[in-house]
Design a protein around this motif. Structure first.
Motif, short mmCIF file in Angstrom:
data_model
loop_
_atom_site.label_atom_id
_atom_site.label_comp_id
_atom_site.label_asym_id
_atom_site.label_seq_id
_atom_site.Cartn_x
_atom_site.Cartn_y
_atom_site.Cartn_z
N ILE A 1 -15.75 52.36 -0.67
CA ILE A 1 -16.32 51.08 -1.10
C ILE A 1 -16.77 51.16 -2.55
N LEU A 2 -17.37 52.27 -2.92
CA LEU A 2 -17.85 52.44 -4.30
C LEU A 2 -16.73 52.29 -5.32
N GLN A 3 -15.59 52.85 -5.00
CA GLN A 3 -14.46 52.80 -5.92
C GLN A 3 -14.02 51.36 -6.19
N GLN A 4 -14.13 50.51 -5.19
CA GLN A 4 -13.67 49.12 -5.34
C GLN A 4 -14.68 48.23 -6.04
N LEU A 5 -15.95 48.64 -6.08
CA LEU A 5 -17.00 47.79 -6.64
C LEU A 5 -17.09 47.83 -8.16
N ASP A 6 -16.65 48.92 -8.78
CA ASP A 6 -16.71 49.05 -10.24
C ASP A 6 -18.15 48.87 -10.74
N LEU A 7 -19.06 49.71 -10.26
CA LEU A 7 -20.47 49.61 -10.61
C LEU A 7 -20.76 50.32 -11.94
N ASP A 8 -21.88 49.92 -12.56
CA ASP A 8 -22.33 50.59 -13.79
C ASP A 8 -22.86 51.98 -13.44
N LEU A 9 -22.41 53.00 -14.17
CA LEU A 9 -22.88 54.37 -13.95
C LEU A 9 -24.20 54.60 -14.68
N LEU A 10 -25.21 55.05 -13.94
CA LEU A 10 -26.52 55.33 -14.54
C LEU A 10 -26.65 56.77 -15.00
N GLY A 11 -25.95 57.66 -14.31
CA GLY A 11 -26.05 59.07 -14.66
C GLY A 11 -25.83 59.95 -13.45
N THR A 12 -26.21 61.22 -13.58
CA THR A 12 -26.04 62.19 -12.50
C THR A 12 -27.41 62.64 -12.02
N ILE A 13 -27.56 62.77 -10.70
CA ILE A 13 -28.83 63.21 -10.14
C ILE A 13 -28.59 64.37 -9.18
N GLU A 14 -29.68 65.04 -8.82
CA GLU A 14 -29.61 66.09 -7.81
C GLU A 14 -30.01 65.50 -6.47
N SER A 15 -29.10 65.57 -5.51
CA SER A 15 -29.36 65.09 -4.16
C SER A 15 -29.73 66.29 -3.29
N ARG A 16 -30.97 66.32 -2.84
CA ARG A 16 -31.45 67.46 -2.06
C ARG A 16 -31.25 67.22 -0.58
N GLY A 17 -30.42 68.02 0.04
CA GLY A 17 -30.20 67.96 1.47
C GLY A 17 -31.00 69.02 2.19
N VAL A 18 -30.77 69.15 3.49
CA VAL A 18 -31.50 70.14 4.29
C VAL A 18 -31.12 71.55 3.87
N HIS A 19 -29.83 71.76 3.61
CA HIS A 19 -29.35 73.12 3.35
C HIS A 19 -28.95 73.38 1.90
#
Length: 314
Positions: free
Chosen positions: A235-253
């Protein structure tokens, strides 16, 4: 806390077979005639017609009933795959239906019947519906008396006491109906179909901040533990959204680098600019939730106008 829900909103015909052939035979009956025959539920044909007629889509009434989409709760969870099953292919009609789903609110009849069911008084649905107390607003104001009990044909003293207690509880409830912007529900998103428990879900529209870009009507899981909105990469690919930057996504592992985008989310009638991150499932996080007040029960999730003052909440 484990929530036990037995067929939320499942209204079944007590004195009629649910077979489609019989439902078709009931189409010539008005809701009043159906109730006169002794039903303590709502006519499925009338329910579907009330949903489709304002959209000028009466041609699809048969399709909805033939495929079992004949309860108000079915409309809350209607999605693009359901429209494929219903063989509704016209793009304009599909857009109309998805927009109606995102703004759908239960009828007065449905809310009253569910309230009566909650208190074991559903046998009086017909009597209430044909009286001046045909919605929860008027029921909240009713003055209980022997005359009223006779009008409702409520002879049993146990049922009278049950009604007194039910009306008392209703008066103490917050006035959520006037403040409801969207209605969520308990369910299992397709990406999490193997999960043990249900999740709170809500229908919403996601779109780009740029003009003339596609919009998608999607089911979102409510994830109060997250700050951002998540969307499937497709879905993201089709929306053509403005890129804000890169973040760190912290998961459980592990912690992973992910790109963060800016888009718009429409929940009910409210549009919100949101930060969106790719993920395998669609979800809304706490930053979106803060735009609303929330009323959550074992039956569902009301997204309320956060601008109402304290006096209107009580």
């Amino acid at each position: 806390m484990k929530v036990f829900r037995q067929g939320i909103g499942r209204l079944s015909l007590k004195k009629f077979s649910p077979k489609v052939s019989l439902l078709r035979g009931m189409r010539s009956l008005s809701p009043r005639m159906v109730h006169t025959l002794g039903c303590t539920t709502m006519d499925p044909c009338s329910t579907v017609a009330q949903f489709l007629t304002p959209l000028a889509l009466e041609e699809h009434i048969d399709k909805f009933i033939d495929n079992g989409y004949d309860r108000e709760t079915d409309f809350l969870t209607l999605d693009e795959k359901d429209l494929d099953i219903l063989r509704i292919t016209d793009a304009e009609q599909r857009s109309k239906l998805m927009d109606a789903v995102s703004h759908f609110k239960h009828s007065d009849d449905y809310r009253m019947l569910e309230w009566l069911r909650e208190h074991g008084l559903e046998d009086y649905f017909r009597a209430f519906r044909h009286s001046k107390y045909s919605d929860l607003g008027s029921i909240k104001q009713m003055v209980l008396s022997d005359v009223l009990f006779d009008e409702l044909n409520m002879k049993l003293h146990g049922h009278r006491k049950r009604l007194e207690l039910a009306v008392g509880k209703l008066r103490k409830r917050r006035r959520v109906a006037e403040r409801t912007i969207a209605v969520g529900y308990w369910g299992r998103p397709r990406e999490l179909v193997g999960a043990t428990h249900d999740f709170l879900c809500v229908k919403a529209i996601v779109k780009s901040t740029k003009p003339d870009k596609p919009a998608f009507h999607l089911e979102f899981m409510v994830d109060s533990g997250s700050d951002v909105v998540t969307l499937s990469p497709a879905i993201l690919q089709q929306l053509d959204l403005d890129l804000l930057g890169t973040i760190e996504s912290r998961g459980v592992h592990a912690t992973v680098q992910k790109q963060l985008y800016k888009g718009k989310l429409v929940i009910g009638s409210q549009e919100i600019v949101a930060e969106i991150m790719p993920e395998q499932y669609n979800s809304v996080g706490s930053r979106v939730m803060r735009h609303f007040k929330h009323y959550i029960t074992g039956d569902g999730h009301m997204w309320l106008d956060a601008k109402m003052d304290h006096n209107q909440q009580s």
